[in-house]
Design an enzyme around this catalytic site. Structure first.
Site, PDB file in Angstrom:
ATOM      1  N   HIS B  79      40.919  27.907  44.000  1.00  0.00           N
ATOM      2  CA  HIS B  79      40.526  29.074  43.207  1.00  0.00           C
ATOM      3  C   HIS B  79      41.724  29.946  42.886  1.00  0.00           C
ATOM      4  O   HIS B  79      42.806  29.767  43.440  1.00  0.00           O
ATOM      5  CB  HIS B  79      39.430  29.905  43.920  1.00  0.00           C
ATOM      6  N   GLU B 130      37.937  34.361  42.170  1.00  0.00           N
ATOM      7  CA  GLU B 130      37.647  35.405  43.152  1.00  0.00           C
ATOM      8  C   GLU B 130      38.152  36.733  42.588  1.00  0.00           C
ATOM      9  O   GLU B 130      39.208  36.778  41.968  1.00  0.00           O
ATOM     10  CB  GLU B 130      38.378  35.091  44.471  1.00  0.00           C
TER      11      GLU B 130
END
Lengths: 134, 134
Positions: B79, B130
């Site tokens: 991520h 995120e």
């Protein structure tokens, strides 16, 4: 040896939609698309305060991104790019450390007009790593 | 809205080998491993001049990284994390823009002790994003 993270490249299936999403939903500074025919990609740079996101979309036949998007139709993170001061010294050190350089091992001029190399993702935790001399 | 790229997270099958590779082959500043039992990961931070690379390795049962490594045994980029000033305002704006927030939509305290949220990768060009309030 490695310096700044120059950019994170994300391959996208719809460059206009992805650009608009980063501009309006994420509120980022998104630049105009640039065709890079020598690299088989159209690129949109997103400027963050400390680095860039590079959206990639295939351009022409034999684009290096086409196969990635076939395997990942929704898109995905394609590579990370680390800056180095001396790409030849970096290459020689990495090869001596057992890492494979893609292609013929000689730097090419990348999308930013600077010498770049790519390291084999199998040697780098499944991560395609670009090195750019700055 | 989004600010700095806080980190790029890379899931790795061998945390010690990956740390050593970044330390010696790539010459980066690599910190000691930190167990994050609340998040099911052991983390190694690599400090670059402008951002961080976060190496992730599963910790305990039901680690969120275990399935990723099953699908990607060599590892891979897991991520990216963007910083925001106000995670509730960011969440509400993103939801109004049609993006899905994972889980129950409430921020959790992340590995850095700060509120975080994750956006659905299918809404973000196959990229797990995120957001961290800083």
């Amino acid at each position: 040896m490695i310096g700044r993270l120059n950019h994170v490249a994300i391959a996208v299936p719809d460059l206009e939609a992805a650009s608009e999403q980063y501009r309006t939903a994420l509120g980022a500074k998104v630049n105009a698309p640039q065709d890079e025919p020598d690299h088989g990609v159209t690129v949109v740079f997103i400027e963050l305060p400390n680095t860039k996101i590079e959206l990639l979309y295939p351009l022409g036949e034999n684009s290096p991104i086409a196969g990635f998007l076939e395997k990942n139709p929704a898109g995905g993170i394609h590579h990370v790019c680390y800056e180095v001061d001396d790409i030849i010294a970096a290459r020689d050190h990495l090869k001596a450390s057992g890492l494979r350089v893609l292609g013929n091992g000689e730097p090419k001029i990348g999308a930013h007009g600077k010498p770049v190399l790519f390291l084999h993702p199998k040697d780098m935790n499944g991560t395609l790593v670009e090195l750019e001399q700055v």
